[in-house]
Design an enzyme around this catalytic site. Sequence first.
Site, PDB file in Angstrom:
ATOM      1  N   MET A  71       0.848  -1.192   0.000  1.00 23.64           N
ATOM      2  CA  MET A  71       0.000   0.000   0.000  1.00 23.64           C
ATOM      3  C   MET A  71       0.887   1.246   0.000  1.00 23.64           C
ATOM      4  O   MET A  71       1.678   1.445   0.915  1.00 23.64           O
ATOM      5  CB  MET A  71      -0.937  -0.014   1.203  1.00 23.64           C
ATOM      6  CG  MET A  71      -1.858  -1.222   1.241  1.00 23.64           C
ATOM      7  SD  MET A  71      -2.971  -1.246   2.670  1.00 23.64           S
ATOM      8  CE  MET A  71      -4.081   0.119   2.264  1.00 23.64           C
ATOM      9  N   SER A  72       0.727   2.069  -1.030  1.00 19.81           N
ATOM     10  CA  SER A  72       1.557   3.266  -1.186  1.00 19.81           C
ATOM     11  C   SER A  72       0.904   4.517  -0.613  1.00 19.81           C
ATOM     12  O   SER A  72       1.542   5.562  -0.530  1.00 19.81           O
ATOM     13  CB  SER A  72       1.847   3.499  -2.670  1.00 19.81           C
ATOM     14  OG  SER A  72       0.637   3.825  -3.348  1.00 19.81           O
ATOM     15  N   GLY A  73      -0.359   4.407  -0.271  1.00 22.20           N
ATOM     16  CA  GLY A  73      -1.119   5.581   0.140  1.00 22.20           C
ATOM     17  C   GLY A  73      -1.956   6.148  -0.986  1.00 22.20           C
ATOM     18  O   GLY A  73      -2.756   7.060  -0.782  1.00 22.20           O
ATOM     19  N   GLY A  74      -1.785   5.603  -2.196  1.00 22.47           N
ATOM     20  CA  GLY A  74      -2.550   6.048  -3.344  1.00 22.47           C
ATOM     21  C   GLY A  74      -3.857   5.291  -3.484  1.00 22.47           C
ATOM     22  O   GLY A  74      -4.104   4.288  -2.814  1.00 22.47           O
ATOM     23  N   VAL A  75      -4.700   5.761  -4.398  1.00 21.49           N
ATOM     24  CA  VAL A  75      -6.011   5.166  -4.569  1.00 21.49           C
ATOM     25  C   VAL A  75      -5.926   3.760  -5.155  1.00 21.49           C
ATOM     26  O   VAL A  75      -6.728   2.879  -4.818  1.00 21.49           O
ATOM     27  CB  VAL A  75      -6.906   6.074  -5.438  1.00 21.49           C
ATOM     28  CG1 VAL A  75      -6.359   6.220  -6.853  1.00 21.49           C
ATOM     29  CG2 VAL A  75      -8.345   5.573  -5.457  1.00 21.49           C
ATOM     30  N   ASP A  76      -4.955   3.524  -6.040  1.00 20.55           N
ATOM     31  CA  ASP A  76      -4.884   2.229  -6.715  1.00 20.55           C
ATOM     32  C   ASP A  76      -4.621   1.086  -5.729  1.00 20.55           C
ATOM     33  O   ASP A  76      -5.342   0.087  -5.714  1.00 20.55           O
ATOM     34  CB  ASP A  76      -3.803   2.249  -7.794  1.00 20.55           C
ATOM     35  CG  ASP A  76      -4.139   3.193  -8.935  1.00 20.55           C
ATOM     36  OD1 ASP A  76      -5.338   3.401  -9.195  1.00 20.55           O
ATOM     37  OD2 ASP A  76      -3.207   3.710  -9.573  1.00 20.55           O
ATOM     38  N   MET A 115       6.322   0.277   2.256  1.00 22.48           N
ATOM     39  CA  MET A 115       7.772   0.194   2.294  1.00 22.48           C
ATOM     40  C   MET A 115       8.364   1.600   2.448  1.00 22.48           C
ATOM     41  O   MET A 115       8.145   2.454   1.594  1.00 22.48           O
ATOM     42  CB  MET A 115       8.301  -0.458   1.019  1.00 22.48           C
ATOM     43  CG  MET A 115       7.874  -1.900   0.837  1.00 22.48           C
ATOM     44  SD  MET A 115       8.618  -2.661  -0.629  1.00 22.48           S
ATOM     45  CE  MET A 115       7.820  -1.730  -1.939  1.00 22.48           C
ATOM     46  N   CYS A 171      12.825  -0.545  -8.981  1.00 21.93           N
ATOM     47  CA  CYS A 171      12.079  -0.594  -7.724  1.00 21.93           C
ATOM     48  C   CYS A 171      11.118  -1.776  -7.719  1.00 21.93           C
ATOM     49  O   CYS A 171      11.012  -2.502  -6.729  1.00 21.93           O
ATOM     50  CB  CYS A 171      11.327   0.714  -7.507  1.00 21.93           C
ATOM     51  SG  CYS A 171      10.499   0.820  -5.901  1.00 21.93           S
ATOM     52  N   CYS A 215      10.779   9.340  -6.729  1.00 20.95           N
ATOM     53  CA  CYS A 215      10.535   9.681  -5.330  1.00 20.95           C
ATOM     54  C   CYS A 215      11.756  10.244  -4.624  1.00 20.95           C
ATOM     55  O   CYS A 215      11.632  11.121  -3.771  1.00 20.95           O
ATOM     56  CB  CYS A 215      10.011   8.454  -4.582  1.00 20.95           C
ATOM     57  SG  CYS A 215      11.123   7.018  -4.615  1.00 20.95           S
TER      58      CYS A 215
END
Length: 361
Positions: A8-13, A33, A105, A203
């Site tokens: 989970m990146s914090g984005g909607v996807d 991460m 990545c 990033c």
Amino acid sequence: MKKALIAMSGGVDSSVAAYLTKEGGFDCVGVMMKLFDDDSDNYDTPRREKACCTLEDADDARSVAAALGIPFYVFNFSDEFSKQVIERFVDAYQNGATPNPCIDCNRYMKFERLFLRANEMDMDYIVTGHYAKIEYDVKTKRTLLKKAVDATKDQSYVLYSMTQEQLSRTLLPLGGLCKNEIRDIAAKKGFINAYKRDSQDICFVRDGDYARFIEEYTGTTFLKGDFIDTNGKIIGKHNGIIRYTVGQRKRLGISFAEPMYVRSKDLSNNTVTLCTNEGLYSRSLTASDFNWISFDKPPETSIRVKAKIRYNQIEQSATAEVINDNGEVRVEFDEPQRAIAKGQAVVLYNDDIVVGGGVIL
């Protein structure tokens, strides 16, 4: 019940991927991460709207995990990220190549380091929010990587390095959906990030100035040198060879009678060769470190494929062939291609199936 570790990146996807996985009956754990140390990541610093992996992203991911009722953890993988992604990025530029850190990545962090952690946690699957599909082919007994339904968001290009084991233990819930459907799901579930902008920047390069980042990271100042034309004639001065990439036109710092572009770089002589647009086109390339997904071993004869040499390119008709014992692949295009860049990936397709891919030499 099968267990799934959700990146989970914090984005909607990735948030919707987590929701769909839980709805599919999996025992889910959400993880983020932490990949690098960024001094700007504090609550007094405005959000970098196009960047990822900030503290606010972690808060967003944690909020969604809480709404879904699943555990959430942050794993510190910054040492591995520095070695496997940042150092490769820097080395590539120093050697005249144009790297794609997002591919590294995915390869070394999501589907290698995170996989190791998933094994330690006895997880059955890893789940990501990539737009691509994974399907098992009974006839070939291969797990295939395929393009997403939403062609405008398809990310199969950056996943070409995935192994059979990784593919067989990865779930990509978004492959059959379009972006507007993803946002609709997030909005209906009340996710805090339903309309959050997608991250686009690299990033770890906070301001987009790759050259300054590399000079600060290495402690090296890259000296000025000569711009030359295709005949070797000096036509100006450049400001350091790492500041230029193949195909670049803007920010050359010099004016010409007609538009000029970066054709190549020579580190040994510290020169950058410029040409007109016509000089950027070539018909073939050689790639190494090739990963064949749809074949159990490299094909012994040439094959017809569609190929792309950058993420946003439409696939082009070509012939591919293994040319030596090192497994290097020659790709011959039906039509000349513009600005083929060393260090980028070439990915081969058969309709919507990813045949394989490698790094352009």
